[in-house]
Design a protein around this motif. Structure first.
Motif, PDB file in Angstrom:
ATOM      1  N   GLU B 371       0.818  -1.215   0.000  1.00 31.46           N
ATOM      2  CA  GLU B 371       0.000   0.000   0.000  1.00 31.46           C
ATOM      3  C   GLU B 371       0.851   1.263   0.000  1.00 31.46           C
ATOM      4  N   ARG B 372       2.105   1.135   0.441  1.00 30.39           N
ATOM      5  CA  ARG B 372       2.979   2.304   0.488  1.00 30.39           C
ATOM      6  C   ARG B 372       3.776   2.468  -0.803  1.00 30.39           C
ATOM      7  N   GLN B 373       3.520   1.617  -1.814  1.00 31.95           N
ATOM      8  CA  GLN B 373       4.338   1.644  -3.024  1.00 31.95           C
ATOM      9  C   GLN B 373       4.298   3.015  -3.696  1.00 31.95           C
ATOM     10  N   ARG B 374       5.496   3.531  -3.974  1.00 31.74           N
ATOM     11  CA  ARG B 374       5.624   4.815  -4.654  1.00 31.74           C
ATOM     12  C   ARG B 374       5.773   4.564  -6.151  1.00 31.74           C
ATOM     13  N   ARG B 375       5.312   5.502  -6.952  1.00 34.08           N
ATOM     14  CA  ARG B 375       5.508   5.384  -8.398  1.00 34.08           C
ATOM     15  C   ARG B 375       6.807   6.096  -8.757  1.00 34.08           C
ATOM     16  N   ASN B 376       7.522   5.521  -9.714  1.00 33.01           N
ATOM     17  CA  ASN B 376       8.667   6.202 -10.305  1.00 33.01           C
ATOM     18  C   ASN B 376       9.892   6.311  -9.399  1.00 33.01           C
ATOM     19  N   ALA B 377      10.001   5.493  -8.363  1.00 35.97           N
ATOM     20  CA  ALA B 377      11.243   5.481  -7.587  1.00 35.97           C
ATOM     21  C   ALA B 377      12.266   4.643  -8.351  1.00 35.97           C
ATOM     22  N   THR B 378      13.417   5.246  -8.660  1.00 33.00           N
ATOM     23  CA  THR B 378      14.410   4.546  -9.474  1.00 33.00           C
ATOM     24  C   THR B 378      15.770   4.445  -8.802  1.00 33.00           C
ATOM     25  N   VAL B 379      16.146   5.468  -8.025  1.00 30.51           N
ATOM     26  CA  VAL B 379      17.465   5.483  -7.384  1.00 30.51           C
ATOM     27  C   VAL B 379      17.274   5.795  -5.898  1.00 30.51           C
ATOM     28  N   GLY B 380      17.637   4.823  -5.064  1.00 33.39           N
ATOM     29  CA  GLY B 380      17.532   4.997  -3.616  1.00 33.39           C
ATOM     30  C   GLY B 380      18.895   5.188  -2.998  1.00 33.39           C
ATOM     31  N   LEU B 381      18.906   5.820  -1.831  1.00 32.58           N
ATOM     32  CA  LEU B 381      20.163   6.051  -1.125  1.00 32.58           C
ATOM     33  C   LEU B 381      19.883   5.827   0.363  1.00 32.58           C
ATOM     34  N   ALA B 382      20.604   4.910   0.968  1.00 30.17           N
ATOM     35  CA  ALA B 382      20.370   4.572   2.375  1.00 30.17           C
ATOM     36  C   ALA B 382      21.575   4.987   3.207  1.00 30.17           C
ATOM     37  N   CYS B 383      21.346   5.887   4.159  1.00 36.07           N
ATOM     38  CA  CYS B 383      22.423   6.411   5.011  1.00 36.07           C
ATOM     39  C   CYS B 383      22.451   5.661   6.335  1.00 36.07           C
ATOM     40  N   HIS B 384      23.606   5.739   6.972  1.00 39.13           N
ATOM     41  CA  HIS B 384      23.719   5.166   8.314  1.00 39.13           C
ATOM     42  C   HIS B 384      24.676   5.996   9.157  1.00 39.13           C
ATOM     43  N   SER B 385      24.273   6.207  10.410  1.00 39.21           N
ATOM     44  CA  SER B 385      25.062   6.930  11.412  1.00 39.21           C
ATOM     45  C   SER B 385      25.246   8.391  10.988  1.00 39.21           C
ATOM     46  N   SER B 386      26.389   8.971  11.346  1.00 37.40           N
ATOM     47  CA  SER B 386      26.616  10.384  11.058  1.00 37.40           C
ATOM     48  C   SER B 386      27.306  10.536   9.701  1.00 37.40           C
ATOM     49  N   PRO B 387      27.079  11.661   9.001  1.00 32.42           N
ATOM     50  CA  PRO B 387      27.766  11.847   7.713  1.00 32.42           C
ATOM     51  C   PRO B 387      29.291  11.743   7.818  1.00 32.42           C
ATOM     52  N   HIS B 388      29.859  12.127   8.977  1.00 31.29           N
ATOM     53  CA  HIS B 388      31.323  12.093   9.112  1.00 31.29           C
ATOM     54  C   HIS B 388      31.815  10.805   9.763  1.00 31.29           C
ATOM     55  N   TYR B 389      30.898   9.980  10.217  1.00 31.11           N
ATOM     56  CA  TYR B 389      31.297   8.797  10.980  1.00 31.11           C
ATOM     57  C   TYR B 389      30.245   7.724  10.721  1.00 31.11           C
ATOM     58  N   GLY B 390      30.116   7.347   9.437  1.00 31.85           N
ATOM     59  CA  GLY B 390      29.079   6.416   9.041  1.00 31.85           C
ATOM     60  C   GLY B 390      29.292   5.991   7.604  1.00 31.85           C
ATOM     61  N   GLY B 391      28.216   5.932   6.849  1.00 39.35           N
ATOM     62  CA  GLY B 391      28.336   5.539   5.456  1.00 39.35           C
ATOM     63  C   GLY B 391      26.996   5.586   4.768  1.00 39.35           C
ATOM     64  N   ALA B 392      27.001   5.193   3.492  1.00 44.48           N
ATOM     65  CA  ALA B 392      25.769   5.215   2.705  1.00 44.48           C
ATOM     66  C   ALA B 392      25.917   4.278   1.520  1.00 44.48           C
ATOM     67  N   VAL B 393      24.773   3.845   0.997  1.00 47.22           N
ATOM     68  CA  VAL B 393      24.720   2.919  -0.140  1.00 47.22           C
ATOM     69  C   VAL B 393      23.720   3.465  -1.150  1.00 47.22           C
ATOM     70  N   VAL B 394      24.049   3.337  -2.435  1.00 48.86           N
ATOM     71  CA  VAL B 394      23.118   3.703  -3.504  1.00 48.86           C
ATOM     72  C   VAL B 394      22.545   2.432  -4.125  1.00 48.86           C
ATOM     73  N   TYR B 395      21.214   2.386  -4.206  1.00 47.20           N
ATOM     74  CA  TYR B 395      20.504   1.256  -4.809  1.00 47.20           C
ATOM     75  C   TYR B 395      19.758   1.740  -6.047  1.00 47.20           C
ATOM     76  N   THR B 396      19.676   0.871  -7.064  1.00 49.58           N
ATOM     77  CA  THR B 396      18.947   1.257  -8.273  1.00 49.58           C
ATOM     78  C   THR B 396      17.982   0.149  -8.711  1.00 49.58           C
ATOM     79  N   ALA B 397      16.870   0.576  -9.317  1.00 42.80           N
ATOM     80  CA  ALA B 397      15.864  -0.379  -9.774  1.00 42.80           C
ATOM     81  C   ALA B 397      16.322  -1.112 -11.036  1.00 42.80           C
ATOM     82  N   GLU B 398      17.189  -0.449 -11.808  1.00 38.39           N
ATOM     83  CA  GLU B 398      17.755  -1.066 -13.016  1.00 38.39           C
ATOM     84  C   GLU B 398      19.262  -0.878 -12.944  1.00 38.39           C
ATOM     85  N   PRO B 399      20.030  -1.726 -13.634  1.00 35.48           N
ATOM     86  CA  PRO B 399      21.492  -1.511 -13.631  1.00 35.48           C
ATOM     87  C   PRO B 399      21.797  -0.095 -14.112  1.00 35.48           C
ATOM     88  N   TRP B 400      22.703   0.578 -13.403  1.00 38.78           N
ATOM     89  CA  TRP B 400      22.971   2.014 -13.661  1.00 38.78           C
ATOM     90  C   TRP B 400      24.216   2.148 -14.506  1.00 38.78           C
TER      91      TRP B 400
END
Lengths: 141, 400
Positions: B371-400
């Protein structure tokens, strides 16, 4: 009450800091290679990268300016329940840019603070022969 | 040679499972993790004996003096593999900060290198009995001697100082932060497994909450929970033969080494300077840029991180995140806004430590958000912890 607060257990590299504090003197580690002040001193100098920094604790003015603060209304440590609420200040010391210490502000919890306010070091005697650096408002830095 | 990772989009997520998020699960964390891992493997239409890699980051993120015991308060990769009944070729734990991006990097690198073909990545979080961060320490040794004697201890003062720096520097208000927390709780209230399911928070409730360490109030902090999530990762080639639409991992980044400071002293400038480098690494590694991201999931274990990440990633100008959010800039119900907390985050789910961000990217990009499905989401970015002491990952719906 204050006797139940965590007491600093000096190591080889920090004993001069606590010995000075006990005499109500603020002494900061200084690299004997590049002469920069370092808080806290570690194995290497973060500025010149020397692995033999030969840190020497030198008395500083105790003057600084407030960079930030918080009001502690709860503490996860023992010995502070009778102290809350109290203010902790993030202080940049006058001697060097970004040389920052965190200490209690002893002017009470209701003081109005602004970034850049002048403070001077003060000391809390928490146990026989043990004093912890803190700050009070005012100073000539 | 391109600085982009040679593993970019060569590895994909192909299944997942998630436990209920509860204050106390009522059963051992290890057993819960085994059930969730088996469910994730089945979700990917695989068998436990097919899984030849296990990765996690087992950090128990408390400053209290709780015991660290494998299977009880943490669940390591080896513990899980053994109890699932798998015999992996590869098992590893990420030891740095930014646990989910770090774990993803281990899995991606192992699969891209051929060290494992099917990897279970899990995270198990435990809420111990007693105060989560309370510590009866009487003697402050080592690095703690510089801060604990004056009462500077634990993560709330840690975030309180840079949060107040931000408020003072940019003239931001707690009313603006209310907009962050209300958005997180609105979205968490829509998620059936969330601790906060069906329980949104109003601006008035936020502003009426008592302070803990001013300017931090209770609702600025995620709530400690028991909960487990697991994902199954494999190569993009193998993913084609599995039932769910793969979600590709375009790239990951961990933060640069932090500046030497007092323990838990995170000045705002450190956060933003380090965060700029984290973001630079992420764009370089993934080949994706900030304007490509339509599903940013910022980290929110403490609410100020939302402002810091929005600015560090260049999703709004530095110093303006508070206004951006207050003006509806991350309202997930506004198609023109950036849905930066659409998965509810940690504030809206409970202290799942980066899992809500990763899960939202997976669910939306695989088309499995219901029910929460969004339309047109293609590139996601998931962060963790602090920007200076953490990290992030980029996810894509199709190979980029």
């Amino acid at each position: 009450v204050t006797a139940t607060r965590p007491l600093p257990m000096p190591g080889e590299d920090s004993a001069p800091y606590w010995e000075a504090a006990a005499r109500h003197v603020l002494a900061v580690a200084r690299c004997s290679r590049c002469r920069s002040y370092v808080v806290p001193p570690g194995q290497t100098c973060p500025r010149c990268r020397a692995t033999d920094p030969g840190f020497v604790f030198e008395q500083v003015s105790g003057q600084g300016r407030v960079r930030s603060w918080i009001v502690m209304r709860q503490s996860f440590l023992p010995g502070f329940s009778a102290e809350v609420p109290f203010v902790l200040v993030d202080v940049e010391l006058a001697e060097q840019a970004e040389l920052r210490l965190i200490g209690r502000l002893l002017d009470g919890p209701d003081v109005r603070l602004r970034v850049g306010d002048r403070v001077t070091v003060a000391f809390e005697d928490v146990a026989p022969g043990v004093a912890v650096p803190a700050f009070v408002l005012g100073g000539d830095a | 040679m391109s600085p982009r990772s040679r593993a970019a989009c060569r590895v994909a997520i192909v299944g997942y499972a998630h436990s209920a998020v509860q204050r106390h699960a009522g059963r051992p964390l290890g057993a819960l993790a085994v059930d969730v891992a088996r469910e994730a493997i089945a979700d990917a239409a695989l068998e436990p004996e097919t899984i030849d890699g296990f990765v996690t980051a087992a950090l128990f993120p408390t400053s209290g003096d709780h015991a660290v015991e494998d299977g009880v308060s943490i669940v390591s990769a080896d513990w899980l593999a053994m109890h699932v009944g798998a015999a992996p070729r590869y098992a590893a734990g990420f030891q740095g900060i930014g646990q989910i991006p770090g774990s993803v990097s281990l899995a991606v690198n192992a699969i891209a290198a051929g060290a494992a073909d099917y990897v279970v990545l899990h995270r198990a979080l435990h809420n111990p009995a007693g105060g989560y961060h309370h510590n009866p320490m009487r003697e402050a040794r080592g690095s703690r001697q510089w801060t604990a004697p004056q009462g500077y201890f634990g993560p709330l003062p840690m975030i309180g100082l840079p949060y107040n720096e931000y408020l003072q520097r940019y003239g931001a208000s707690r009313e603006a932060m209310a907009a962050v927390v209300v958005e997180a709780r609105k979205n968490g209230a829509r998620i059936p497994w969330s601790y906060w399911y069906g329980r949104p928070l109003s601006t008035g409730e936020y502003l009426a909450a008592p302070m803990i360490n001013d300017p931090v109030c209770r609702f600025d902090c995620d709530i400690p929970v028991d909960g487990v999530a697991a994902f199954v990762l494999t190569s993009a080639e193998r993913a084609r033969d599995l039932p769910h639409k793969p979600v590709y991992i375009a790239g990951y980044a961990s933060s640069p080494p932090p500046a030497p400071r007092l323990p838990l002293h995170w000045p705002l400038d450190d956060i933003m300077d380090g965060g700029a480098e984290t973001a630079r690494r992420l764009w370089e590694h993934s080949g994706v840029g900030p304007s490509d991201v339509d599903l940013p999931q910022v980290y929110d274990g403490f609410s100020p991180f939302v402002w810091f990440w929005l600015e560090a990633l260049g999703l709004c100008p530095v110093g303006e995140a508070h206004r951006f959010v207050l003006d509806g800039g991350i309202d997930c119900d506004d198609p023109a806004a950036l849905p930066a907390l659409s998965g509810g985050g940690a504030l809206g789910n409970g202290r799942m430590h980066g899992i809500p961000q990763m899960l939202e990217c997976y669910l939306q990009l695989s088309g499995r958000a219901g029910e929460r499905q969004r339309r047109n989401a293609t590139v996601g970015l998931a962060c963790h912890s602090s920007p200076h002491y953490g990290g992030a990952v980029v996810y894509t719906a199709e190979p980029w």
